[in-house]
Design an enzyme around this catalytic site. Structure first.
Site, PDB file in Angstrom:
ATOM      1  N   ALA A 114       0.841  -1.209   0.000  1.00 46.53           N
ATOM      2  CA  ALA A 114       0.000   0.000   0.000  1.00 46.53           C
ATOM      3  C   ALA A 114       0.875   1.257   0.000  1.00 46.53           C
ATOM      4  CB  ALA A 114      -0.928  -0.013   1.206  1.00 46.53           C
ATOM      5  N   PRO A 115       0.422   2.312  -0.681  1.00 43.63           N
ATOM      6  CA  PRO A 115      -0.887   2.486  -1.317  1.00 43.63           C
ATOM      7  C   PRO A 115      -1.022   1.881  -2.699  1.00 43.63           C
ATOM      8  CG  PRO A 115       0.361   4.500  -1.511  1.00 43.63           C
ATOM      9  CD  PRO A 115       1.206   3.563  -0.694  1.00 43.63           C
TER      10      PRO A 115
ATOM     11  N   CYS B  72      12.912   5.084   1.044  1.00 44.10           N
ATOM     12  CA  CYS B  72      12.943   6.520   0.744  1.00 44.10           C
ATOM     13  C   CYS B  72      13.709   7.200   1.870  1.00 44.10           C
ATOM     14  CB  CYS B  72      11.539   7.093   0.578  1.00 44.10           C
ATOM     15  SG  CYS B  72      10.393   6.668   1.908  1.00 44.10           S
TER      16      CYS B  72
END
Length: 478
Positions: free
Chosen positions: A234-235, A365
């Site tokens: 997700a997302p 990230c």
């Protein structure tokens, strides 16, 4: 006042790392005006450092016992940084709590501006926030619904001009766009281009996704008919991208422990036209690798929870003040990174237990070596049956690689890794690695990605220009 209170609660959830700004707002049915809420939360975070200074200097939360800091942040933001002010009736008690301190708050703001030599409110915004504004608008073409060529033609029919990829993407003008140098399915537009009401976006023909977050699906190299797993899905942007690269064939199991986020994934992937995804509500770590249904899983995409320290194209990175040594749970940054890296290692090691796993892509990230090179180093040490895929199958034309000093000074290993730096690469800060089973190494290290890029380039309308600028383009990857 309910609107402001809800914004304050979202700030609290962000501080506890319970989701992203976009995820918490979109997934909350109680937020009726999502655009307005998103704007308020983002703008408050932009000025968070200054707002906290104002709260501390005025001691407003100490005097007004009923005023929580998170609520004070959004109320003071609208009082001082918007023309409309606090948009509730004057007789609302919590508004009165702030208005009683209006003169003091304005006085303290003037002091801060003088101290920093700021002549406008925008001068108070940190450089990190300003850098985020400079990132161009990336639009991934959803090849389930439209070809890159047709997408290009559609934009040209609207008056956009296709240009060669400039050396500095910030040179792109409004109504100009280009094909990305590294990814065949990525188009790049001026940073102020707004696609949220654009027909191609609304229809799912293009997906707004940061360039760096498109790296993992390309590195995975799952072919048509393959069986794959997206462990922390997700997302769903990476899941839908993987599905598109697999041409909607084979099968992808998409795991997520959060039922609300999994519903978001279902909506996103359905809108994208994905037919080969099976959403799974549950923890990937609790999945049995020996389960017969996963017998042919060879490709795994792992993008587990991380610090998010590389994210600048949205404002979630502002939730944690860099000056704060402890977060809301009382953890130091060092402790939090240790907990995150332990979890990340466990995810990778579990993926390696799948009997036919031969290509495992791990990404974050984050800009911290603790979650990147150090995790890779630990995996290689404890899992001798796996090695890193060579550079020629891991975005070979991308120049920025791993940090040798963070992986035992080994330049060859560092060259197998991919990093991005926001200020220089104009993407979010990102890290990608790919582990391959040694017995399958010769098969896993497939043809370089630039061959796909060359194929796409041969079909593009500006083929001649690209050939004429071959030398220039080689320099652009530096």
């Amino acid at each position: 006042m309910n609107f402001y209170q809800h914004a304050g609660r979202i700030l609290d959830k962000l501080a506890r790392h319970e989701g992203t700004i976009k995820g918490l707002i979109i997934g909350d049915p109680k937020v009726w005006d999502k655009k307005k809420m998103y704007a308020l939360v983002c703008e408050t975070l932009k000025y968070k450092q200054v707002l906290n200074e104002l709260i501390d200097a005025s001691k407003i939360c100490e005097v007004e016992k009923k005023l929580k800091r998170s609520l004070a942040l959004v109320l003071i933001h609208d009082l001082l940084f918007t023309k409309r002010g606090i948009t509730v009736r004057n007789d609302v008690p919590l508004k009165q709590c702030v208005m009683r301190h209006q003169a003091r708050l304005k006085s303290e703001l003037i002091k801060i501006k003088i101290k920093r030599g700021a002549t406008s409110d925008e001068d108070l915004v940190s450089q990190k926030v300003k850098d985020a504004v400079l990132i161009p608008r990336y639009a991934r073409v959803n090849e389930h619904k439209i070809t890159v060529e047709k997408a290009i033609k559609s934009f040209q029919n609207e008056g956009y001009t296709l240009v060669d990829c400039p050396e500095d993407l910030r040179e792109l003008k409004l109504k100009e766009f280009c094909i990305d140098r590294h990814l065949h399915d990525m188009l790049i537009f001026h940073q102020k281009t707004d696609f949220h009401a654009h027909p191609l976006y609304v229809s799912g023909n293009i997906i707004l996704q940061d360039k760096a977050s498109c790296f993992p699906a390309h590195v995975c190299q799952a072919p048509k008919g393959a069986h794959a797993i997206d462990a922390c899905a997700a997302p769903g942007n990476k899941t839908s991208h993987l599905s598109a690269l697999m041409k909607n064939t084979g099968k992808i199991w998409a795991f997520d422990l959060d039922s609300r986020r999994l519903e978001l994934l279902k909506k996103l992937t359905n809108k994208a036209g994905c037919k080969n995804i099976t959403p799974v509500h549950g923890s990937f770590l609790e999945t049995n690798p020996q389960d017969a249904q996963f017998a042919n899983v060879e490709y795994l995409l792992l993008d587990p929870s991380c610090s998010g320290s590389g994210i600048i194209s949205r404002l979630d990175h502002l939730v944690d003040d860099e000056d704060e040594k402890e977060n809301s749970n009382g953890q130091t940054q060092e402790e939090r990174l240790k907990n995150l890296s332990d979890f990340q290692i466990s995810i990778i090691q579990h993926a390696m237990k799948f009997p036919k796993a031969k290509r495992i892509v791990y990404s974050t990230c984050s800009i911290h070596p603790d979650e990147n090179e150090h995790v890779v180093k630990a995996i290689l040490k404890n899992n001798p049956e796996f090695e890193l895929a060579k550079r020629d199958s891991v975005l070979p034309t991308w120049e920025r690689r791993g940090i040798p000093a963070e992986i035992n000074g080994n330049k060859d290993l560092a060259d197998c890794l991919v990093r991005t730096i926001p200020a220089e690469d104009l993407t979010n800060g990102f890290f990608v690695s790919c582990f391959i089973r040694k017995s399958a190494a010769s098969e896993a290290n497939k043809r370089p990605l630039e061959e796909d890029q060359q194929t796409a380039a041969s079909k593009s309308p500006n083929k001649k220009k690209k050939k004429n600028n071959k030398k220039k383009k080689a320099a652009l990857t530096q």
